[in-house]
Design a protein around this motif. Structure first.
Motif, PDB file in Angstrom:
ATOM      1  N   LEU A 136       0.835  -1.203   0.000  1.00 28.26           N
ATOM      2  CA  LEU A 136       0.000   0.000   0.000  1.00 28.26           C
ATOM      3  C   LEU A 136       0.870   1.254   0.000  1.00 28.26           C
ATOM      4  O   LEU A 136       0.596   2.223  -0.725  1.00 28.26           O
ATOM      5  N   GLY A 137       1.918   1.238   0.823  1.00 30.93           N
ATOM      6  CA  GLY A 137       2.829   2.378   0.850  1.00 30.93           C
ATOM      7  C   GLY A 137       3.545   2.576  -0.466  1.00 30.93           C
ATOM      8  O   GLY A 137       3.774   3.712  -0.913  1.00 30.93           O
ATOM      9  N   LEU A 138       3.895   1.483  -1.109  1.00 29.20           N
ATOM     10  CA  LEU A 138       4.590   1.542  -2.397  1.00 29.20           C
ATOM     11  C   LEU A 138       3.720   2.225  -3.457  1.00 29.20           C
ATOM     12  O   LEU A 138       4.214   3.040  -4.256  1.00 29.20           O
ATOM     13  N   ILE A 139       2.439   1.905  -3.464  1.00 30.99           N
ATOM     14  CA  ILE A 139       1.525   2.527  -4.430  1.00 30.99           C
ATOM     15  C   ILE A 139       1.461   4.039  -4.210  1.00 30.99           C
ATOM     16  O   ILE A 139       1.549   4.843  -5.157  1.00 30.99           O
ATOM     17  N   GLY A 140       1.323   4.444  -2.954  1.00 33.73           N
ATOM     18  CA  GLY A 140       1.300   5.867  -2.644  1.00 33.73           C
ATOM     19  C   GLY A 140       2.601   6.558  -3.017  1.00 33.73           C
ATOM     20  O   GLY A 140       2.604   7.681  -3.541  1.00 33.73           O
ATOM     21  N   PHE A 141       3.720   5.885  -2.775  1.00 34.34           N
ATOM     22  CA  PHE A 141       5.041   6.442  -3.080  1.00 34.34           C
ATOM     23  C   PHE A 141       5.191   6.704  -4.574  1.00 34.34           C
ATOM     24  O   PHE A 141       5.754   7.718  -4.996  1.00 34.34           O
TER      25      PHE A 141
ATOM     26  N   LEU B 137       2.856   7.399  -6.693  1.00 30.98           N
ATOM     27  CA  LEU B 137       1.905   8.378  -7.220  1.00 30.98           C
ATOM     28  C   LEU B 137       1.991   9.743  -6.536  1.00 30.98           C
ATOM     29  O   LEU B 137       1.342  10.697  -6.979  1.00 30.98           O
ATOM     30  N   SER B 138       2.778   9.864  -5.470  1.00 33.21           N
ATOM     31  CA  SER B 138       2.853  11.118  -4.712  1.00 33.21           C
ATOM     32  C   SER B 138       3.697  12.158  -5.454  1.00 33.21           C
ATOM     33  O   SER B 138       4.753  11.835  -5.992  1.00 33.21           O
ATOM     34  N   SER B 139       3.219  13.387  -5.435  1.00 29.34           N
ATOM     35  CA  SER B 139       3.957  14.482  -6.074  1.00 29.34           C
ATOM     36  C   SER B 139       4.325  15.586  -5.084  1.00 29.34           C
ATOM     37  O   SER B 139       4.930  16.583  -5.464  1.00 29.34           O
ATOM     38  N   HIS B 140       3.937  15.404  -3.825  1.00 27.95           N
ATOM     39  CA  HIS B 140       4.207  16.400  -2.793  1.00 27.95           C
ATOM     40  C   HIS B 140       5.093  15.780  -1.715  1.00 27.95           C
ATOM     41  O   HIS B 140       4.941  14.602  -1.377  1.00 27.95           O
ATOM     42  N   PHE B 141       5.988  16.570  -1.159  1.00 23.95           N
ATOM     43  CA  PHE B 141       6.960  16.077  -0.179  1.00 23.95           C
ATOM     44  C   PHE B 141       6.279  15.367   0.991  1.00 23.95           C
ATOM     45  O   PHE B 141       6.691  14.277   1.396  1.00 23.95           O
ATOM     46  N   TYR B 142       5.214  15.953   1.539  1.00 25.75           N
ATOM     47  CA  TYR B 142       4.577  15.366   2.720  1.00 25.75           C
ATOM     48  C   TYR B 142       3.791  14.106   2.381  1.00 25.75           C
ATOM     49  O   TYR B 142       3.674  13.197   3.214  1.00 25.75           O
ATOM     50  N   MET B 143       3.268  14.019   1.169  1.00 26.71           N
ATOM     51  CA  MET B 143       2.617  12.786   0.733  1.00 26.71           C
ATOM     52  C   MET B 143       3.651  11.668   0.565  1.00 26.71           C
ATOM     53  O   MET B 143       3.370  10.504   0.856  1.00 26.71           O
ATOM     54  N   ILE B 144       4.829  12.036   0.099  1.00 24.09           N
ATOM     55  CA  ILE B 144       5.919  11.056  -0.017  1.00 24.09           C
ATOM     56  C   ILE B 144       6.269  10.522   1.371  1.00 24.09           C
ATOM     57  O   ILE B 144       6.426   9.306   1.568  1.00 24.09           O
ATOM     58  N   LEU B 145       6.365  11.410   2.357  1.00 21.16           N
ATOM     59  CA  LEU B 145       6.685  10.981   3.724  1.00 21.16           C
ATOM     60  C   LEU B 145       5.617  10.025   4.265  1.00 21.16           C
ATOM     61  O   LEU B 145       5.945   9.030   4.920  1.00 21.16           O
ATOM     62  N   ALA B 146       4.344  10.325   3.994  1.00 19.61           N
ATOM     63  CA  ALA B 146       3.260   9.462   4.469  1.00 19.61           C
ATOM     64  C   ALA B 146       3.340   8.077   3.832  1.00 19.61           C
ATOM     65  O   ALA B 146       3.150   7.054   4.509  1.00 19.61           O
ATOM     66  N   SER B 147       3.652   8.026   2.548  1.00 17.03           N
ATOM     67  CA  SER B 147       3.765   6.739   1.854  1.00 17.03           C
ATOM     68  C   SER B 147       4.947   5.939   2.384  1.00 17.03           C
ATOM     69  O   SER B 147       4.858   4.715   2.581  1.00 17.03           O
TER      70      SER B 147
END
Length: 408
Positions: free
Chosen positions: A95-100, A102-112
């Protein structure tokens, strides 16, 4: 009665290679997913314009969740083993890999990255326990087989950068979903074996005397564990510096391209895989503490020389550093397990997790120093860390460890 006892002892001494290879393969997949994160650093630096400090924070979130949480999960696993947490952990990482990807924002990357780390934290203590249970009389070899899978997975980060993320970009991470699916299937097999072992007399808690306050730990054992964590901490700072920042040093000081620089880092990490594999059997023969000492003291002269050598010398020196320094990777885990044989899950998480997680603090600190000064300053600072190996001689010898734990 004696025949039954002999049969039980023989079962405990039998090394279950099929399970070891399966858990090692799963470890490879788990740590490959973790290695996707540092592999993306050059892409983030170029396309999202992240600073070195922000790259350090990404490493911090990954390592703090993947590592510092390990002894927590290990503690609860010692109290109540849950075999099917293994595939569950890899599902969370997916699940984290999918978010990683597709994330384009620094804080979304951290969450993933947080989800990738938590999944890994769930996996590692139980994976170490499985290796311990399947080891039989060959604990060093078994732990090497298990750890070499993880180290090989981590070593693939430069290859991922050079051949996947440079041409495909961030969304190339989605290709790894197929790999994690294979890992989940493998872990289902391992979990079924693990569950069966918990029902046997060798690993079941039934019929054993349980001390309400645990069992007494000798003060010298506590000191040895603290010192061992410090030594692994120093080694992890060095590896964090190489994994996260040496590629930039090669690009800035030697003028290499991103792809070329990644191949140099791969040499270091692949040599570490070989060192991890051979370190366990060598420790079975020559002693845990001796290999721990040799791995750091032996690497120190080479790490001190590395920042000053010409480009043509880097590959052979890098290979030797990786092989020697990481030859104690699995040895440190086995040594810690023998110091606390009744807390295998917790102590495995402590050494593989918490101590290596402190390397995340190093990644942030080194990133800030790189922004404040320069990359070469950081590489020179890292070169001093293996000198901490001089403290290995304060650890109790293998024979002394057996004396301190014989009544446990």
């Amino acid at each position: 009665m004696n025949n039954a006892l002999t049969s039980k002892q023989q079962t405990q001494l039998t090394t279950v290679y099929g399970v070891l290879y399966a858990i090692s393969g799963s470890h490879l997949i788990n740590d490959s997913i973790q290695s996707v994160v540092p592999a993306m650093n050059p892409i983030f630096e170029q396309h999202l314009h992240l600073s070195f400090a922000q790259i350090g924070w990404i490493a911090f979130v990954l390592n703090m969740t993947a590592s510092v949480m390990q002894p927590v999960f290990g503690y609860f696993a010692d109290r109540k083993a849950t075999p099917f947490l293994l595939p569950a952990g890899m599902f969370v990482s997916t699940l984290g890999l999918i978010g990683f990807a597709l994330s384009s924002h620094f804080y979304m990357i951290l969450a993933s990255v947080f989800f990738i780390g938590i999944g890994s934290a769930v996996f590692h203590p139980e994976g170490s326990r499985v290796a311990y249970m399947a080891a039989g009389s060959k604990r060093g070899l078994a732990q090497s087989i298990y750890q070499v899978g993880g180290n090989f997975g981590q070593s693939l980060a430069p290859i991922f950068t050079a051949f996947i993320f440079v041409p495909l970009g961030q969304k190339g991470a989605l290709a790894f979903i197929a790999i994690t699916t294979v890992g989940i299937i493998m872990l289902m097999f391992v979990s079924k074996w693990y569950k069966a072992q918990l029902q046997t007399a060798a690993f079941s808690r039934k019929g054993k005397t349980v001390h309400k306050n645990g069992y007494p730990i000798h003060p010298k054992i506590k000191v040895a564990i603290a010192l061992l964590v410090f030594l692994v901490f120093a080694r992890s700072w060095y590896v964090a510096g190489i994994n996260n920042f040496y590629q930039f040093y090669l690009m800035e000081d030697y003028g290499l391209t991103v792809r070329h620089a990644q191949l140099y880092v791969f040499i270091f990490m692949f040599a570490g895989v070989l060192g991890t594999f051979f370190g366990g059997p060598l420790a079975d023969r020559f002693g845990r503490r001796n290999i721990l000492s040799l791995s750091m003291i032996g690497a120190a002269p080479l790490t001190l020389a590395l920042p000053y050598v010409p480009l043509s010398f880097i590959i052979p020196i890098f290979f030797l550093i990786g092989f020697i320094l990481l030859s104690s990777f699995s040895v440190a885990v086995v040594y810690a397990q023998e110091l606390l044989p009744k807390k295998v899950g917790m102590v495995s998480g402590l050494i593989v997790g918490l101590a290596f997680g402190m390397g995340a603090v190093g990644a942030v600190a080194l990133g800030m120093l790189a922004d404040l000064y320069n990359i070469k300053f950081v590489m020179i600072l890292c070169s001093l860390l293996p000198l901490a190996g001089i403290f290995t001689w304060l650890l109790p010898s293998d024979d002394r460890v057996r004396e301190l734990t014989k009544h446990v």
